[in-house]
Design a protein around this motif. Structure first.
Motif, PDB file in Angstrom:
ATOM      1  N   ARG A 155       0.842  -1.197   0.000  1.00 52.72           N
ATOM      2  CA  ARG A 155       0.000   0.000   0.000  1.00 52.72           C
ATOM      3  C   ARG A 155       0.877   1.247   0.000  1.00 52.72           C
ATOM      4  NH1 ARG A 155      -5.392  -0.084   0.864  1.00 52.72           N
ATOM      5  NH2 ARG A 155      -5.353   2.084   1.527  1.00 52.72           N
ATOM      6  N   LEU A 156       0.686   2.074  -1.026  1.00 50.45           N
ATOM      7  CA  LEU A 156       1.440   3.323  -1.095  1.00 50.45           C
ATOM      8  C   LEU A 156       0.481   4.500  -1.016  1.00 50.45           C
ATOM      9  CD1 LEU A 156       3.924   2.608  -4.053  1.00 50.45           C
ATOM     10  CD2 LEU A 156       4.302   2.258  -1.611  1.00 50.45           C
ATOM     11  N   THR A 157       0.946   5.615  -0.449  1.00 49.09           N
ATOM     12  CA  THR A 157       0.158   6.855  -0.490  1.00 49.09           C
ATOM     13  C   THR A 157       0.219   7.386  -1.920  1.00 49.09           C
ATOM     14  OG1 THR A 157       2.031   8.297  -0.035  1.00 49.09           O
ATOM     15  CG2 THR A 157       0.869   7.385   1.888  1.00 49.09           C
ATOM     16  N   PRO A 158      -0.704   8.303  -2.289  1.00 44.08           N
ATOM     17  CA  PRO A 158      -0.650   8.861  -3.646  1.00 44.08           C
ATOM     18  C   PRO A 158       0.710   9.492  -3.983  1.00 44.08           C
ATOM     19  CG  PRO A 158      -2.756   9.390  -2.658  1.00 44.08           C
ATOM     20  CD  PRO A 158      -1.933   8.742  -1.575  1.00 44.08           C
ATOM     21  N   GLU A 160       3.690   8.672  -2.653  1.00 45.50           N
ATOM     22  CA  GLU A 160       4.664   7.589  -2.808  1.00 45.50           C
ATOM     23  C   GLU A 160       4.489   6.902  -4.155  1.00 45.50           C
ATOM     24  OE1 GLU A 160       4.622   6.706   1.973  1.00 45.50           O
ATOM     25  OE2 GLU A 160       3.805   5.203   0.605  1.00 45.50           O
ATOM     26  N   TYR A 161       3.211   6.716  -4.545  1.00 46.52           N
ATOM     27  CA  TYR A 161       2.973   6.079  -5.842  1.00 46.52           C
ATOM     28  C   TYR A 161       3.514   6.939  -6.981  1.00 46.52           C
ATOM     29  CZ  TYR A 161       1.051   4.066  -9.939  1.00 46.52           C
ATOM     30  OH  TYR A 161       0.966   3.533 -11.187  1.00 46.52           O
ATOM     31  N   HIS A 199       9.770  11.418   1.878  1.00 45.58           N
ATOM     32  CA  HIS A 199       8.889  10.449   1.221  1.00 45.58           C
ATOM     33  C   HIS A 199       9.676   9.296   0.590  1.00 45.58           C
ATOM     34  CE1 HIS A 199       5.019  12.519   1.729  1.00 45.58           C
ATOM     35  NE2 HIS A 199       5.771  13.602   1.764  1.00 45.58           N
ATOM     36  N   GLU A 202      10.261   6.739   3.264  1.00 43.48           N
ATOM     37  CA  GLU A 202       9.051   5.959   3.503  1.00 43.48           C
ATOM     38  C   GLU A 202       8.877   4.889   2.407  1.00 43.48           C
ATOM     39  OE1 GLU A 202       6.207   5.033   5.875  1.00 43.48           O
ATOM     40  OE2 GLU A 202       7.990   6.163   6.461  1.00 43.48           O
TER      41      GLU A 202
END
Ligand code: CA
Length: 233
Positions: A155-158, A160-161, A199, A202
Motif C-alpha cells: 500500500r502506497l500513499t498517492p 509515494e505512488y 517520502h 518511507e
C-alpha cells in the motif's frame, strides 16, 4: 474504471457542468478539484500537480488556448479539453497548444471516462497491452496503480505512488531533486528537497529488503535518485 484515486482538476465556468463532472468522477473514485476561472485553475495545477486536467476553452477571464500553453509550461499532466467549440481548427489549435485530447460538448459519462483513461494510460507510459513493469522483486502495474514486492501487494500513499511511478518510468536514469519536486509536487515546490528525502525514506521502508542499505532506489549524492533496473543487480 480504475481511477486509483487519481486527482483531476476541472477548469469550467458553468456550475451545472462542474456538478455533472464532479458527480461522475467521484462515483468512479477520482479526486476532483474545481476552478470556475482560468486563474484559479492555474493556481490549482501549480500546487501540487494533478494527474489530469479537464479544461473548458470558453472561460470568463481569458481564452483556454492561452491557458493551455501556460499549463503546459508548468505540468506534464494530460490536458483533456472539454469545449462547445467543435471545429477542427479549434481542436488543432488546442492540441498544438499542448492539450492531449479534445471532447466536444455535450458528451456522456462513458465517453468522458474512456478519454480520461486513455490520457492517463499514455501519461503513465504503460504500453497498449497494459503489461505491468517488472523490476526484479518489484512489479508496478501503471494502469491499475498496483505495486507488488515479491508478489505481495504494497500500500502506497498517492505521493509515494507518484514518486515510484516517476522513477520506474525513468528506470536506470538519474532524476534530479528539482525534476522530482516539479513532477510529483508541482512547480511551486522546487526548493523543498526535504519533501523528497522524507517520502523517499518511507518508500524505501516499504519496498527495500534492507531500507538502510537500499538496492532498488539508489541515492546519487548531491544529484537525486535512480531506480536500479534488474539488469544492474
Ligand atoms: Ca465555458
Amino acid at each position: 474504471v480504475t481511477s486509483g484515486g487519481a486527482t483531476v482538476v476541472v477548469v469550467e465556468d458553468e456550475l451545472q457542468m462542474r456538478r455533472f463532472i464532479r458527480a461522475s468522477l467521484e462515483s468512479h473514485g477520482f479526486r476532483v478539484q474545481e476552478a470556475a476561472l482560468g486563474a484559479s485553475g492555474e493556481a490549482l495545477v501549480a500546487s501540487p500537480n494533478p494527474d489530469l486536467i479537464l479544461l473548458d476553452l470558453g472561460l470568463p477571464d481569458g481564452d483556454g488556448i492561452d491557458l493551455t500553453r501556460r499549463l503546459r509550461a508548468i505540468t506534464r499532466a494530460p490536458i483533456l479539453v472539454i469545449s462547445a467549440r467543435g471545429r477542427e481548427a479549434d481542436k488543432v489549435e488546442a492540441l498544438d497548444a499542448g492539450a492531449d485530447d479534445y471532447l466536444t460538448k455535450p458528451f456522456g459519462v462513458k465517453e468522458l471516462l474512456a478519454r480520461m483513461r486513455a490520457c492517463l494510460r499514455r501519461a503513465s507510459g504503460a504500453d497498449a497491452t497494459g503489461t505491468p513493469l517488472a523490476l526484479g522483486r518489484l512489479t508496478i502495474d501503471l494502469e491499475q496503480r498496483g505495486v507488488c514486492v515479491a508478489g505481495a501487494p504494497v500500500r502506497l500513499t498517492p505521493i509515494e505512488y507518484r514518486l515510484l511511478s516517476l522513477l520506474a518510468r525513468n528506470a536506470g536514469r538519474v532524476l534530479t531533486h528539482a525534476r522530482i519536486l516539479t513532477e510529483v509536487w508541482g512547480a511551486a515546490y522546487s526548493g523543498h528537497t526535504h519533501y523528497v528525502r522524507v517520502h523517499m525514506a518511507e518508500l524505501r521502508r516499504k519496498l527495500e529488503l534492507d531500507p538502510a542499505r537500499p538496492s532498488l532506489i539508489v541515492t546519487e549524492p548531491g544529484v537525486g535518485y535512480r531506480l536500479r533496473p534488474p539488469s544492474d543487480e
